[in-house]
Scaffold this motif. Structure first.
Motif, mmCIF file in Angstrom:
data_model
loop_
_atom_site.group_PDB
_atom_site.id
_atom_site.type_symbol
_atom_site.label_atom_id
_atom_site.label_comp_id
_atom_site.label_asym_id
_atom_site.label_seq_id
_atom_site.Cartn_x
_atom_site.Cartn_y
_atom_site.Cartn_z
ATOM 1 N N ASP A 245 -4.699 8.459 -1.190
ATOM 2 C CA ASP A 245 -3.253 8.693 -1.191
ATOM 3 C C ASP A 245 -2.827 9.408 0.082
ATOM 4 O OD1 ASP A 245 -2.887 7.508 -3.644
ATOM 5 O OD2 ASP A 245 -3.294 9.365 -4.736
ATOM 6 N N GLN A 246 -2.861 8.682 1.177
ATOM 7 C CA GLN A 246 -2.410 9.214 2.460
ATOM 8 C C GLN A 246 -0.997 8.729 2.734
ATOM 9 O OE1 GLN A 246 -5.954 7.737 4.764
ATOM 10 N NE2 GLN A 246 -5.880 9.803 5.606
ATOM 11 N N ARG A 247 -0.187 9.601 3.341
ATOM 12 C CA ARG A 247 1.173 9.208 3.685
ATOM 13 C C ARG A 247 1.155 8.159 4.783
ATOM 14 N NH1 ARG A 247 6.164 11.310 3.082
ATOM 15 N NH2 ARG A 247 5.335 13.230 2.153
ATOM 16 N N ALA A 248 1.844 7.066 4.561
ATOM 17 C CA ALA A 248 1.913 5.997 5.565
ATOM 18 C C ALA A 248 2.700 6.495 6.778
ATOM 19 C CB ALA A 248 2.592 4.766 4.975
ATOM 20 N N SER A 249 2.281 6.087 7.962
ATOM 21 C CA SER A 249 2.953 6.496 9.191
ATOM 22 C C SER A 249 4.294 5.794 9.334
ATOM 23 C CB SER A 249 2.075 6.161 10.404
ATOM 24 O OG SER A 249 0.840 6.836 10.337
ATOM 25 N N THR A 250 5.147 6.353 10.163
ATOM 26 C CA THR A 250 6.439 5.718 10.429
ATOM 27 C C THR A 250 6.224 4.478 11.279
ATOM 28 O OG1 THR A 250 6.820 6.960 12.472
ATOM 29 C CG2 THR A 250 7.554 7.985 10.404
ATOM 30 N N ALA A 251 7.214 3.609 11.304
ATOM 31 C CA ALA A 251 7.125 2.393 12.108
ATOM 32 C C ALA A 251 6.948 2.742 13.580
ATOM 33 C CB ALA A 251 8.379 1.545 11.916
ATOM 34 N N ASP A 252 7.613 3.792 14.032
ATOM 35 C CA ASP A 252 7.517 4.198 15.439
ATOM 36 C C ASP A 252 6.108 4.674 15.773
ATOM 37 O OD1 ASP A 252 8.738 4.822 18.050
ATOM 38 O OD2 ASP A 252 8.393 6.914 17.492
ATOM 39 N N ASP A 253 5.522 5.474 14.884
ATOM 40 C CA ASP A 253 4.159 5.959 15.118
ATOM 41 C C ASP A 253 3.165 4.808 15.120
ATOM 42 O OD1 ASP A 253 4.939 8.559 15.360
ATOM 43 O OD2 ASP A 253 4.460 9.122 13.289
ATOM 44 N N MET A 254 3.372 3.836 14.241
ATOM 45 C CA MET A 254 2.472 2.685 14.179
ATOM 46 C C MET A 254 2.555 1.865 15.460
ATOM 47 S SD MET A 254 0.174 1.076 12.461
ATOM 48 C CE MET A 254 0.345 1.762 10.796
ATOM 49 N N ALA A 255 3.762 1.637 15.950
ATOM 50 C CA ALA A 255 3.953 0.870 17.181
ATOM 51 C C ALA A 255 3.313 1.587 18.367
ATOM 52 C CB ALA A 255 5.438 0.645 17.432
ATOM 53 N N LYS A 256 3.482 2.902 18.427
ATOM 54 C CA LYS A 256 2.895 3.673 19.529
ATOM 55 C C LYS A 256 1.373 3.623 19.467
ATOM 56 C CE LYS A 256 6.674 6.983 20.206
ATOM 57 N NZ LYS A 256 7.096 8.408 20.081
ATOM 58 N N ALA A 257 0.814 3.691 18.266
ATOM 59 C CA ALA A 257 -0.639 3.658 18.123
ATOM 60 C C ALA A 257 -1.210 2.343 18.631
ATOM 61 C CB ALA A 257 -1.020 3.861 16.653
ATOM 62 N N VAL A 258 -0.526 1.248 18.320
ATOM 63 C CA VAL A 258 -0.985 -0.071 18.759
ATOM 64 C C VAL A 258 -0.971 -0.165 20.275
ATOM 65 C CG1 VAL A 258 -0.485 -2.544 18.732
ATOM 66 C CG2 VAL A 258 -0.268 -1.204 16.639
ATOM 67 N N GLU A 259 0.058 0.424 20.893
ATOM 68 C CA GLU A 259 0.179 0.371 22.350
ATOM 69 C C GLU A 259 -0.802 1.318 23.035
ATOM 70 O OE1 GLU A 259 4.238 1.323 22.993
ATOM 71 O OE2 GLU A 259 4.990 -0.664 22.422
ATOM 72 N N GLN A 260 -1.051 2.465 22.428
ATOM 73 C CA GLN A 260 -1.867 3.491 23.072
ATOM 74 C C GLN A 260 -3.359 3.329 22.821
ATOM 75 O OE1 GLN A 260 -0.195 7.129 21.581
ATOM 76 N NE2 GLN A 260 1.726 6.904 22.718
ATOM 77 N N TYR A 261 -3.719 2.703 21.687
ATOM 78 C CA TYR A 261 -5.132 2.532 21.362
ATOM 79 C C TYR A 261 -5.495 1.047 21.503
ATOM 80 C CZ TYR A 261 -4.859 7.224 19.372
ATOM 81 O OH TYR A 261 -4.674 8.569 19.203
ATOM 82 N N GLY A 262 -6.172 0.745 22.601
ATOM 83 C CA GLY A 262 -6.555 -0.646 22.825
ATOM 84 C C GLY A 262 -7.608 -1.093 21.820
ATOM 85 N N GLY A 263 -7.536 -2.345 21.425
ATOM 86 C CA GLY A 263 -8.515 -2.882 20.476
ATOM 87 C C GLY A 263 -9.878 -3.044 21.126
ATOM 88 N N PHE A 264 -10.930 -2.911 20.357
ATOM 89 C CA PHE A 264 -12.285 -3.072 20.876
ATOM 90 C C PHE A 264 -12.563 -4.543 21.226
ATOM 91 C CE2 PHE A 264 -12.870 0.840 18.345
ATOM 92 C CZ PHE A 264 -13.394 1.652 19.337
ATOM 93 N N THR A 265 -13.234 -4.731 22.350
ATOM 94 C CA THR A 265 -13.639 -6.076 22.745
ATOM 95 C C THR A 265 -15.141 -6.252 22.550
ATOM 96 O OG1 THR A 265 -13.896 -5.330 25.026
ATOM 97 C CG2 THR A 265 -11.796 -6.327 24.419
#
Length: 268
Positions: A245-265
């Motif tokens: 039961d973790q609080r879901a992040s805001t849409a803005d935080d989720m978008a920033k995370a995707v941009e700031q944390y590159g996916g593993f290759t």
């Protein structure tokens, strides 16, 4: 080797059929507010959509690998095809053994499940690199038909050209959890990969928020031209862990995370 042979290379296996977690159909910013996880849904249509997208499974590794050759290459440590070290991500030239087959399956899953598959040119390059030559052409045609369908794109919240609506960020990533060799021969292998998938749109008004699902893919691989190539695969749901039961992040935080944390290759 037959399925179930016990050896040190057959790692992290999992079987069983379980339900996947799917986002609820509510509007607004589902990432903020109540501290709850998305409700379970029995909607097969949404499961089908996620399944079709995951059907892609092998792209970021190839789209992002590029050519990093430079004068500094001479200073890089020697690395084997399956070593997670060095500057250039390992996306091809996998070892001709069980671990190499597992590495290939994991990396191909990451690539085929990426947002890069929604770009026609990137998709073609990925499919040509991942699939065996005698399979790639047919797979290319079938995937082009899927991605050209406006109904499919609309169902996942994307524009007709596959781009995300203004003010939102499209997320499609696969996170490998473990692999298991089911069969292995000198020129063929069958490998399971268990993974978590993030898929959806990070945006304040989206009806398709980023949600988490769990799947297991079984890849049929063949040793061709000095590398492992995909000839076929199957997918099933789960195993799915119990959510906290973790609080879901805001849409803005989720978008920033995707941009700031590159996916593993590179995986495994």
């Amino acid at each position: 080797m037959s399925p179930g042979d016990g050896n040190d290379d057959d790692l992290y296996g999992g079987t069983g059929q379980t339900r996947t977690r799917l986002p609820d159909g509510g509007q607004g910013d589902v990432y903020g507010g109540a501290a709850r996880r998305p409700a379970r849904s029995s909607s097969r249509s949404l499961i089908t959509v996620v399944g079709v997208v995951v059907l892609l499974v092998a792209a970021i590794a190839f789209a992002n690998r590029g050519d990093s050759s430079s004068d500094s290459d001479a200073k890089k440590p020697d690395t084997s095809p399956t070593a997670p070290t060095g500057t250039k991500p390992v996306a091809s030239g996998f070892a001709h053994d069980k671990q190499g087959a597992q590495s290939a399956a994991a990396n191909y899953a990451v690539a085929l499940g990426s947002a890069e598959m929604f770009d026609r040119n990137r998709r073609h390059a990925i499919v040509d690199s991942v699939y065996a030559p005698d399979v790639a052409a047919d797979r290319q045609a079938s995937l082009d038909k899927v991605y050209a369908q406006e109904a499919f794109l609309s169902s996942i919240g994307l524009n007709d050209d596959g781009s995300a609506p203004s003010g939102s960020k499209f997320v499609s990533r696969i996170i490998p959890v473990g692999t298991k060799t089911l069969k292995f021969g000198s020129d063929s292998a069958t490998v399971d990969i268990w993974y978590s998938s993030l898929f959806g749109l990070a945006g304040t008004d989206t009806k398709n928020p980023v949600s988490e699902s769990w799947f297991t893919n079984t890849y049929e691989l063949r040793w061709i031209g000095g590398d492992w190539k995909v000839t076929d695969f199957q997918q099933k749901d789960g195993p799915v862990p119990v959510g906290r039961d973790q609080r879901a992040s805001t849409a803005d935080d989720m978008a920033k995370a995707v941009e700031q944390y590159g996916g593993f290759t590179y995986a495994r």
